[in-house]
Design a protein around this motif. Structure first.
Motif, short mmCIF file in Angstrom:
data_model
loop_
_atom_site.label_atom_id
_atom_site.label_comp_id
_atom_site.label_asym_id
_atom_site.label_seq_id
_atom_site.Cartn_x
_atom_site.Cartn_y
_atom_site.Cartn_z
N ARG A 118 0.77 -1.30 -0.02
CA ARG A 118 -0.01 -0.03 -0.06
C ARG A 118 1.00 1.30 0.02
N LYS A 119 0.09 2.23 -0.36
CA LYS A 119 0.88 3.68 -0.14
C LYS A 119 1.14 3.79 1.44
N LEU A 120 2.19 4.39 1.93
CA LEU A 120 2.64 4.61 3.23
C LEU A 120 2.53 6.00 3.47
N VAL A 121 2.02 6.26 4.55
CA VAL A 121 1.66 7.78 5.16
C VAL A 121 2.57 7.64 6.60
N VAL A 122 3.45 8.34 6.68
CA VAL A 122 4.03 8.33 8.20
C VAL A 122 3.90 9.76 8.73
N ILE A 123 3.13 9.74 9.85
CA ILE A 123 2.79 10.87 10.64
C ILE A 123 3.67 11.04 11.74
N ASP A 124 4.60 12.09 11.83
CA ASP A 124 5.54 12.31 12.61
C ASP A 124 5.22 12.91 13.96
N VAL A 125 5.16 12.38 15.00
CA VAL A 125 4.62 13.03 16.55
C VAL A 125 5.99 12.93 17.22
N SER A 126 7.26 12.69 16.65
CA SER A 126 8.37 12.48 17.50
C SER A 126 8.59 13.96 18.36
N VAL A 142 -3.43 13.98 12.61
CA VAL A 142 -3.83 13.47 11.29
C VAL A 142 -3.97 14.70 10.32
N LEU A 143 -4.83 15.76 10.92
CA LEU A 143 -5.23 16.86 10.10
C LEU A 143 -4.19 17.83 9.91
N GLU A 144 -3.06 17.77 10.76
CA GLU A 144 -1.94 18.62 10.38
C GLU A 144 -1.16 18.04 9.20
N TRP A 145 -1.13 16.74 9.36
CA TRP A 145 -0.37 15.81 8.12
C TRP A 145 -0.97 16.28 6.75
N GLU A 146 -2.42 16.14 6.73
CA GLU A 146 -3.04 16.54 5.65
C GLU A 146 -3.07 17.75 5.20
N ALA A 147 -2.92 18.81 6.30
CA ALA A 147 -2.99 20.11 5.68
C ALA A 147 -1.54 20.43 5.02
N ALA A 156 -4.33 3.49 2.31
CA ALA A 156 -3.13 3.79 2.66
C ALA A 156 -2.80 3.15 3.98
N VAL A 157 -1.55 2.80 4.25
CA VAL A 157 -1.21 2.19 5.59
C VAL A 157 -0.75 3.71 6.41
N VAL A 158 -0.93 3.73 7.41
CA VAL A 158 -0.53 4.91 8.09
C VAL A 158 0.38 4.48 9.46
N PHE A 159 1.64 4.86 9.44
CA PHE A 159 2.44 4.76 10.64
C PHE A 159 2.56 5.97 11.32
N VAL A 160 2.77 5.90 12.67
CA VAL A 160 3.06 6.94 13.45
C VAL A 160 4.49 6.80 13.86
N ARG A 161 5.48 7.96 13.80
CA ARG A 161 6.54 7.86 14.08
C ARG A 161 6.71 8.80 15.33
N SER A 162 6.85 7.78 16.64
CA SER A 162 7.21 8.57 18.00
C SER A 162 8.67 8.73 18.26
N ASP A 163 9.68 7.88 17.56
CA ASP A 163 10.83 7.78 18.08
C ASP A 163 11.29 7.18 19.29
N TRP A 164 10.12 6.85 20.09
CA TRP A 164 10.49 6.10 21.15
C TRP A 164 11.43 5.10 20.99
N SER A 165 11.62 4.33 19.73
CA SER A 165 12.58 3.43 19.66
C SER A 165 14.11 3.67 19.93
N ARG A 166 14.27 4.76 20.00
CA ARG A 166 15.72 5.56 20.13
C ARG A 166 16.23 5.07 21.42
#
Length: 175
Positions: A118-126, A142-147, A156-166
């Motif tokens: 699928r198309k991938l969307v990454v919403i960055d909330v890091s 989500v609305l900020e990303w779309e704006a 689309a598949v939507v991933f959320v980037r939090s950077d908690w994995s760091r």
């Protein structure tokens, strides 16, 4: 699914044997998938990995041959195997099946393999998550990303980037 996959592999193999050159599927691989950038989002499952305290600890041990009661070894069995006692499937990187959120939605075995293509969307909330370790993604994110990028494409598949994995594996699971 296995029968469809086998038929596809046989078709590609027959085309090659008949001297037809690369199959269309191989051309797609060569022109798109073979040159794509792949990002590994996984973490190794290990006893010390962070898991929410409500689920309890996971344990690892050698797998035991039920006929002998002894662990499998290279010397005796020419292989080794591990046994895992997992208290949950909610750990590490995962793709939750829709049934996780609603009993009437699809389970993992009911999702077609093409779901992941699928198309991938990454919403960055890091940045927000860095300031608040309990941050949860909101509709406003989500609305900020779309704006900024336009509407999220259908299916689309939507991933959320939090950077908690760091901080992995030193993550506070009590937040």
């Amino acid at each position: 699914m296995p029968a469809a996959l086998s038929a596809g592999l046989l078709t590609a193999s027959a085309a090659e044997q008949a001297g037809a050159g690369h199959s269309r599927l191989w051309n797609v691989y060569d022109s798109v998938l073979g040159t794509a950038k792949y990002v590994d989002l996984t973490h190794t499952i290990e006893p010390a990995m962070p898991i929410w305290r409500g689920f309890g600890n996971i344990t690892f041990s050698p797998a035991v041959n039920r006929l002998t009661g002894k662990p499998f070894t290279y010397a005796d069995n020419l292989f080794v195997a591990n046994a895992y006692q997992l208290t949950t499937d909610q750990m590490g990187t995962q793709l939750d099946a829709p049934v996780h959120f609603n009993p009437y939605f699809a389970a993992a075995d009911e999702i077609p393999a093409t779901f992941a293509l699928r198309k991938l969307v990454v919403i960055d909330v890091s940045e927000k998550a860095g300031k608040n370790s309990s941050y949860a993604t909101t509709v406003d994110d989500v609305l900020e990303w779309e704006a900024k990028h336009g509407r999220i494409p259908q299916r689309a598949v939507v991933f959320v980037r939090s950077d908690w994995s760091r901080a992995w594996p030193h993550v506070d699971t009590d937040v």
